[in-house]
Design a protein around this motif. Sequence first.
Motif, PDB file in Angstrom:
ATOM      1  N   CYS A 199       7.228   8.098   1.595  1.00  0.00           N
ATOM      2  CA  CYS A 199       7.910   6.982   2.272  1.00  0.00           C
ATOM      3  C   CYS A 199       8.590   6.109   1.222  1.00  0.00           C
TER       4      CYS A 199
ATOM      5  N   LEU B  87       2.450   4.593   0.841  1.00  0.00           N
ATOM      6  CA  LEU B  87       2.458   5.541   1.948  1.00  0.00           C
ATOM      7  C   LEU B  87       3.017   6.870   1.447  1.00  0.00           C
TER       8      LEU B  87
ATOM      9  N   ASP C  52      12.558   3.343  12.202  1.00  0.00           N
ATOM     10  CA  ASP C  52      11.924   4.323  11.313  1.00  0.00           C
ATOM     11  C   ASP C  52      11.115   3.673  10.203  1.00  0.00           C
ATOM     12  N   ARG C  53      11.364   2.398   9.971  1.00  0.00           N
ATOM     13  CA  ARG C  53      10.760   1.748   8.804  1.00  0.00           C
ATOM     14  C   ARG C  53       9.597   0.819   9.147  1.00  0.00           C
ATOM     15  N   GLU C  54       9.118   0.905  10.363  1.00  0.00           N
ATOM     16  CA  GLU C  54       8.026   0.046  10.829  1.00  0.00           C
ATOM     17  C   GLU C  54       6.780   0.168   9.941  1.00  0.00           C
ATOM     18  N   GLU C  55       6.483   1.387   9.502  1.00  0.00           N
ATOM     19  CA  GLU C  55       5.254   1.573   8.706  1.00  0.00           C
ATOM     20  C   GLU C  55       5.327   0.852   7.354  1.00  0.00           C
ATOM     21  N   GLU C  56       6.542   0.600   6.862  1.00  0.00           N
ATOM     22  CA  GLU C  56       6.674  -0.160   5.618  1.00  0.00           C
ATOM     23  C   GLU C  56       6.118  -1.572   5.777  1.00  0.00           C
ATOM     24  N   TYR C  57       6.322  -2.154   6.953  1.00  0.00           N
ATOM     25  CA  TYR C  57       5.795  -3.489   7.224  1.00  0.00           C
ATOM     26  C   TYR C  57       4.265  -3.455   7.270  1.00  0.00           C
ATOM     27  N   LEU C  58       3.721  -2.434   7.905  1.00  0.00           N
ATOM     28  CA  LEU C  58       2.259  -2.317   7.997  1.00  0.00           C
ATOM     29  C   LEU C  58       1.636  -2.176   6.610  1.00  0.00           C
ATOM     30  N   ALA C  59       2.387  -1.622   5.660  1.00  0.00           N
ATOM     31  CA  ALA C  59       1.867  -1.391   4.310  1.00  0.00           C
ATOM     32  C   ALA C  59       1.724  -2.676   3.488  1.00  0.00           C
TER      33      ALA C  59
ATOM     34  N   GLN D 276       9.529   2.919  -0.185  1.00  0.00           N
ATOM     35  CA  GLN D 276       9.080   1.528  -0.022  1.00  0.00           C
ATOM     36  C   GLN D 276       9.636   0.619  -1.119  1.00  0.00           C
TER      37      GLN D 276
ATOM     38  N   LYS E 139       0.876  -1.181   0.000  1.00  0.00           N
ATOM     39  CA  LYS E 139       0.000   0.000   0.000  1.00  0.00           C
ATOM     40  C   LYS E 139       0.912   1.230   0.000  1.00  0.00           C
TER      41      LYS E 139
END
Length: 303
Positions: free
Chosen positions: A80, A77, A104-111, A82, A75
């Motif tokens: 960001c 972001l 800092d890259r945690e949101e990449e996993y959530l995506a 990715q 997804k």
Amino acid sequence: MLDLNIKDETSKLLAVILGTAKSCGPTPKPEEAYDPKSLEHILAGTYPVEADMVLEMDAFEKVLNKYDVQIFRPKILKDCNQIFSRDIAFVIDDFFFKANILPDREEEYLAIGDVISQIAPDKVIILPEEAHIEGGDVMPWNEYIFIGTYTAENYSHHITARTNKIAVEYIKSFFPNKKIKSFELRKSTNARENALHLDCCFQPIGNNKAILHKNGFLVEEEYQWLVAYFGKENVFEITSDEMYTMFSNVFSISQEVVVSEKSFTRLNTWLRVKGFVVEEIPYAEISKQEGLLRCSTMPLIRA
């Protein structure tokens, strides 16, 4: 549900997560750089722009489609980066491991949550917090799992040190029937010497060949073990300049088909002489961030 299956680096690829360059944000500030090569390009004013990287990833997607690979994308972001989906997770056998990456890259996993939701929950493994590991350091190879690491006392001072001893021991205990072979990598603030991940200085191709760069390894015996394992005649040894341009970070769609950067003339010629089909694409802009084709992919299923 996705029936994960990754036992090696080169069996026929059926499903993969391919990163995205869309909305990757402005050029980072020097202090925001994660690796020396990106820093070099930030300071030189040659850091890649989004439009060029999107074109390169589109070319990669086109090749994967040609071979009927099922492609998942993260997804998008806002602002960001990715691109490098290999950093955030990896699959061994039918287990999906969340990589313990830079915070800092945690949101990449959530995506990639849409993909994770298609995997049986008992197959999704979260490592202990103190076990640091990234997918670029992990290579399943039949009965072996090759892992790049850095175990020196100054580990915590190196932003380029991504996989620690605790993670290696965890993988050992998780797969008691596999042979875990770890390799100490050279970490440096000099982009021409730094092996950010194992796939920056080594990668198996076909069923018995490998691309290798001797200076990426801190311990010569570990490098020599790989040469002996694959056989000297089956090893393509790359120079420090070729490591810098990411020659070892090609990507195998099968044992016969390798995706490579179109400027890698010496490597691509050797591959064709050895009987490989080489799918050449432009990827030089993305390589300025110290990652290339393998880094941009996270294989889920190989036949």
